[in-house]
Scaffold this motif. Sequence first.
Motif, PDB file in Angstrom:
ATOM      1  N   GLU A  15      41.873  40.885  39.648  1.00 48.19           N
ATOM      2  CA  GLU A  15      42.396  41.975  40.232  1.00 48.19           C
ATOM      3  C   GLU A  15      42.605  43.074  39.224  1.00 48.19           C
ATOM      4  N   ALA A  16      42.371  44.476  39.711  1.00 50.50           N
ATOM      5  CA  ALA A  16      42.707  45.508  38.883  1.00 50.50           C
ATOM      6  C   ALA A  16      41.640  45.827  37.858  1.00 50.50           C
ATOM      7  N   ARG A  63      37.046  53.873  45.121  1.00 47.45           N
ATOM      8  CA  ARG A  63      36.978  53.165  43.921  1.00 47.45           C
ATOM      9  C   ARG A  63      35.484  52.618  43.709  1.00 47.45           C
ATOM     10  N   ASP A  81      39.191  49.026  39.774  1.00 50.59           N
ATOM     11  CA  ASP A  81      40.425  48.656  40.273  1.00 50.59           C
ATOM     12  C   ASP A  81      40.449  47.578  41.405  1.00 50.59           C
ATOM     13  N   SER A  82      39.773  46.591  41.108  1.00 50.14           N
ATOM     14  CA  SER A  82      39.531  45.608  42.273  1.00 50.14           C
ATOM     15  C   SER A  82      40.419  45.105  42.765  1.00 50.14           C
ATOM     16  N   GLN A  83      40.269  44.883  44.322  1.00 52.60           N
ATOM     17  CA  GLN A  83      41.543  44.275  44.893  1.00 52.60           C
ATOM     18  C   GLN A  83      41.030  43.218  45.760  1.00 52.60           C
ATOM     19  N   ASP A  86      38.569  43.084  48.252  1.00 52.48           N
ATOM     20  CA  ASP A  86      36.980  43.370  48.199  1.00 52.48           C
ATOM     21  C   ASP A  86      36.345  42.133  47.903  1.00 52.48           C
ATOM     22  N   SER A 113      43.655  36.789  41.829  1.00 51.57           N
ATOM     23  CA  SER A 113      44.859  37.331  41.442  1.00 51.57           C
ATOM     24  C   SER A 113      45.516  36.912  40.169  1.00 51.57           C
TER      25      SER A 113
END
Lengths: 113, 116
Positions: A15-16, A63, A81-83, A86, A113
């Motif tokens: 993540e991110a 993004r 900035d992967s969430q 996604d 995460s």
Amino acid sequence: AQTVTQSQPEMSVQEAETVTLSCTYDTSENNYYLFWYKQPPSRQMILVIRQEAYKQQNATENRFSVNFQKAAKSFSLKISDSQLGDTAMYFCAFMNYGNKLVFGAGTILRVKS
Amino acid sequence: GAGVSQSPSNKVTEKGKDVELRCDPISGHTALYWYRQSLGQGLEFLIYFQGNSAPDKSGLPSDRFSAERTGGSVSTLTIQRTQQEDSAVYLCASSGRDRTSTDTQYFGPGTRLTVL
């Protein structure tokens, strides 16, 4: 006939962080469209981004951005900035004007995460 | 406005039976596409409609498969004498030709067909 190749069956990213998905294609056409679609477990195919081949500027959508190299027939997708949302299967697709989509085999992206 | 809708969401049938899958495109979209998504074959094009005519039906796998579109809107994909290899997710997409969305295809949620 056109072909689309996605050489990464699976990818993982924290993540991110930023991740890049690869796609190459083969065509003798000069004018065409390229797309990235996302398919989460819900099965709904969602458009992520599209690129017209006659445009030299790389497409961006928040993004998501692409690196379109027409001479090399390469069309990679960068997710910044992967969430967690996604997480999905990502398909690269080719289309010449008014015609059918030709899809790659897909890349499963897992955001951790 | 509403997106592409498909019905049923899931369909379980017995080998040899006929099935009909329905697609309602985005209002005003003139082009409609059917695709099939299966584990072994990935995403395959089946047929393309422009209005009510089908200028490209090259992807239909056999004469058991047919499709029609009426009133430039709703489309029905019919599979006769279903076989187990017909089990797949059938996706419908539509596209319009307005200034902002030329040639971009928008997909429905798909119909998962299981042939027992």
